[in-house]
Design a protein around this motif. Structure first.
Motif, mmCIF file in Angstrom:
data_model
loop_
_atom_site.group_PDB
_atom_site.id
_atom_site.type_symbol
_atom_site.label_atom_id
_atom_site.label_comp_id
_atom_site.label_asym_id
_atom_site.label_seq_id
_atom_site.Cartn_x
_atom_site.Cartn_y
_atom_site.Cartn_z
ATOM 1 N N ASN A 139 -5.897 -9.422 4.236
ATOM 2 C CA ASN A 139 -5.680 -7.984 4.136
ATOM 3 C C ASN A 139 -4.604 -7.594 5.129
ATOM 4 O OD1 ASN A 139 -7.436 -7.492 2.046
ATOM 5 N ND2 ASN A 139 -9.185 -7.417 3.408
ATOM 6 N N THR A 140 -3.436 -7.414 4.593
ATOM 7 C CA THR A 140 -2.261 -7.140 5.405
ATOM 8 C C THR A 140 -2.452 -5.870 6.224
ATOM 9 O OG1 THR A 140 -1.217 -5.793 3.714
ATOM 10 C CG2 THR A 140 -0.798 -8.183 3.626
ATOM 11 N N GLU A 141 -1.675 -5.765 7.246
ATOM 12 C CA GLU A 141 -1.744 -4.574 8.086
ATOM 13 C C GLU A 141 -1.403 -3.326 7.286
ATOM 14 O OE1 GLU A 141 -3.107 -4.513 11.134
ATOM 15 O OE2 GLU A 141 -3.476 -6.622 10.692
ATOM 16 N N LEU A 142 -0.488 -3.447 6.331
ATOM 17 C CA LEU A 142 -0.129 -2.300 5.509
ATOM 18 C C LEU A 142 -1.314 -1.851 4.653
ATOM 19 C CD1 LEU A 142 2.122 -0.349 4.725
ATOM 20 C CD2 LEU A 142 2.823 -1.999 2.980
ATOM 21 N N PHE A 143 -2.030 -2.805 4.056
ATOM 22 C CA PHE A 143 -3.217 -2.478 3.267
ATOM 23 C C PHE A 143 -4.278 -1.841 4.154
ATOM 24 C CE2 PHE A 143 -7.472 -3.783 1.799
ATOM 25 C CZ PHE A 143 -7.532 -3.062 0.616
ATOM 26 N N LYS A 144 -4.521 -2.429 5.321
ATOM 27 C CA LYS A 144 -5.510 -1.863 6.243
ATOM 28 C C LYS A 144 -5.137 -0.453 6.660
ATOM 29 C CE LYS A 144 -6.885 -6.300 8.223
ATOM 30 N NZ LYS A 144 -6.870 -7.133 9.432
ATOM 31 N N MET A 145 -3.852 -0.233 6.919
ATOM 32 C CA MET A 145 -3.401 1.096 7.289
ATOM 33 C C MET A 145 -3.629 2.077 6.143
ATOM 34 S SD MET A 145 0.342 2.478 8.493
ATOM 35 C CE MET A 145 1.045 2.355 6.867
ATOM 36 N N ALA A 146 -3.340 1.653 4.927
ATOM 37 C CA ALA A 146 -3.528 2.523 3.763
ATOM 38 C C ALA A 146 -4.999 2.925 3.611
ATOM 39 C CB ALA A 146 -3.024 1.827 2.498
ATOM 40 N N VAL A 147 -5.902 1.968 3.785
ATOM 41 C CA VAL A 147 -7.337 2.277 3.705
ATOM 42 C C VAL A 147 -7.714 3.279 4.787
ATOM 43 C CG1 VAL A 147 -9.682 1.344 3.969
ATOM 44 C CG2 VAL A 147 -7.988 0.092 2.608
ATOM 45 N N GLY A 178 3.294 11.476 1.765
ATOM 46 C CA GLY A 178 3.805 10.210 2.285
ATOM 47 C C GLY A 178 2.954 9.011 1.920
ATOM 48 N N PHE A 179 1.715 9.244 1.456
ATOM 49 C CA PHE A 179 0.835 8.124 1.116
ATOM 50 C C PHE A 179 1.392 7.330 -0.058
ATOM 51 C CE2 PHE A 179 -2.978 6.130 -0.729
ATOM 52 C CZ PHE A 179 -3.411 5.434 0.393
ATOM 53 N N ASP A 180 2.088 8.016 -0.971
ATOM 54 C CA ASP A 180 2.681 7.319 -2.114
ATOM 55 C C ASP A 180 3.725 6.301 -1.672
ATOM 56 O OD1 ASP A 180 4.317 9.437 -1.325
ATOM 57 O OD2 ASP A 180 5.124 9.748 -3.330
ATOM 58 N N SER A 181 4.362 6.534 -0.533
ATOM 59 C CA SER A 181 5.332 5.559 -0.016
ATOM 60 C C SER A 181 4.633 4.275 0.402
ATOM 61 C CB SER A 181 6.089 6.135 1.180
ATOM 62 O OG SER A 181 6.859 7.233 0.775
ATOM 63 N N ILE A 182 3.460 4.403 0.997
ATOM 64 C CA ILE A 182 2.674 3.221 1.377
ATOM 65 C C ILE A 182 2.254 2.474 0.111
ATOM 66 C CG2 ILE A 182 0.552 2.390 2.476
ATOM 67 C CD1 ILE A 182 0.696 4.902 4.288
ATOM 68 N N LEU A 183 1.771 3.218 -0.887
ATOM 69 C CA LEU A 183 1.352 2.580 -2.144
ATOM 70 C C LEU A 183 2.517 1.859 -2.808
ATOM 71 C CD1 LEU A 183 -1.034 5.222 -3.757
ATOM 72 C CD2 LEU A 183 -1.638 3.131 -2.537
ATOM 73 N N ASN A 184 3.697 2.464 -2.794
ATOM 74 C CA ASN A 184 4.872 1.827 -3.402
ATOM 75 C C ASN A 184 5.201 0.498 -2.745
ATOM 76 O OD1 ASN A 184 5.349 3.674 -5.435
ATOM 77 N ND2 ASN A 184 6.696 4.936 -4.164
ATOM 78 N N MET A 185 5.006 0.411 -1.438
ATOM 79 C CA MET A 185 5.281 -0.854 -0.741
ATOM 80 C C MET A 185 4.278 -1.945 -1.107
ATOM 81 S SD MET A 185 6.594 0.194 3.055
ATOM 82 C CE MET A 185 5.576 1.623 3.379
ATOM 83 N N LEU A 186 3.078 -1.551 -1.538
ATOM 84 C CA LEU A 186 2.046 -2.517 -1.899
ATOM 85 C C LEU A 186 1.997 -2.817 -3.395
ATOM 86 C CD1 LEU A 186 -0.903 -1.101 0.249
ATOM 87 C CD2 LEU A 186 0.245 -3.298 0.601
ATOM 88 N N THR A 187 2.709 -2.047 -4.192
ATOM 89 C CA THR A 187 2.567 -2.101 -5.647
ATOM 90 C C THR A 187 3.257 -3.304 -6.273
ATOM 91 O OG1 THR A 187 2.347 0.286 -5.804
ATOM 92 C CG2 THR A 187 3.069 -0.828 -7.780
ATOM 93 N N CYS A 188 2.609 -3.839 -7.317
ATOM 94 C CA CYS A 188 3.201 -4.862 -8.169
ATOM 95 C C CYS A 188 3.854 -4.118 -9.332
ATOM 96 C CB CYS A 188 2.127 -5.813 -8.692
ATOM 97 S SG CYS A 188 2.765 -7.017 -9.834
ATOM 98 N N TRP A 189 5.178 -4.032 -9.332
ATOM 99 C CA TRP A 189 5.932 -3.329 -10.375
ATOM 100 C C TRP A 189 6.481 -4.333 -11.373
ATOM 101 C CZ3 TRP A 189 5.303 1.625 -10.678
ATOM 102 C CH2 TRP A 189 5.093 2.385 -9.523
ATOM 103 N N GLN A 190 6.083 -4.207 -12.615
ATOM 104 C CA GLN A 190 6.587 -5.037 -13.706
ATOM 105 C C GLN A 190 6.733 -6.487 -13.295
ATOM 106 O OE1 GLN A 190 10.177 -3.134 -14.991
ATOM 107 N NE2 GLN A 190 9.084 -1.448 -15.925
ATOM 108 N N GLY A 191 5.668 -7.003 -12.695
ATOM 109 C CA GLY A 191 5.648 -8.417 -12.355
ATOM 110 C C GLY A 191 6.179 -8.761 -10.986
ATOM 111 N N VAL A 192 6.809 -7.843 -10.289
ATOM 112 C CA VAL A 192 7.338 -8.152 -8.958
ATOM 113 C C VAL A 192 6.730 -7.183 -7.955
ATOM 114 C CG1 VAL A 192 9.405 -8.301 -7.527
ATOM 115 C CG2 VAL A 192 9.492 -8.988 -9.922
#
Length: 179
Positions: free
Chosen positions: A137-145, A164-178
């Motif tokens: 569980n990456t620090e970014l995921f932990k921070m988001a929680v 600003g929470f959507d910016s955190i989600l965008n960094m964690l998101t799997c977009w079209q396979g990447v």
């Protein structure tokens, strides 16, 4: 159709770490905060098209496509691929007949050595059981929680997700396979 078969029961981060970030010493809110940690984790997983814990799923398809994209990276393993042949008889595919390309920064894919077999015409013609990998569980995921739990704890009226929470989600998101 994607179905959750077995869900990991361990919290993705400790109650004490969340309470520390919220400066809460009392135990009176432990059950509520624990529920909020679960809800935040599930919200983030759904919003990012990823899995952050080891869960077992079944993906059901009406036929074999040329290539199967396995949802919810990262993939740990394929348990089985079952299908109904043209005689409507359930078969289990031999793992030596297909190739799994484990995506390190993308969704994993399954392809057949030659061609996937023909299937009977039914909505559940193909079933793939797979397990997602428990990522650290990456620090970014932990921070988001923690951000989401803090927001819900302070805004019990169900207000919008914090700016600003959507910016955190965008960094964690799997977009079209990447991701």
């Amino acid at each position: 159709m994607l179905n959750l078969i077995t869900q990991n029961t361990a919290l993705p981060l400790t109650l004490s770490s969340v309470k520390e970030s919220l400066a809460i010493d009392s135990t009176s809110d432990d059950n509520r905060l624990t529920a909020m940690i679960w809800a935040a984790s599930l919200f983030i997983e759904k919003s990012t098209n990823r899995s952050f814990s080891s869960n077992t799923y079944e993906l059901t398809l009406d036929s074999f496509p040329r290539r199967i994209d396995v949802p919810l990276p990262p993939l740990a393993s394929i348990t089985y691929i079952k299908y109904y042949d043209t005689n409507n008889t359930l078969q289990t595919m031999n793992s030596s007949d297909y190739i799994v390309v484990f995506g390190q920064r993308s969704k994993s894919t399954i392809t057949h050595i030659e061609n996937f077999p023909a299937t009977y015409n039914r909505p559940d013609a193909v079933t793939i059981r797979f397990t997602t990998a428990a990522t650290e569980n990456t620090e970014l995921f932990k921070m988001a929680v923690k951000v989401l739990v803090a927001h819900w704890n302070e805004n019990r009226e169900g207000q919008q997700i914090p700016a600003g929470f959507d910016s955190i989600l965008n960094m964690l998101t799997c977009w079209q396979g990447v991701w």
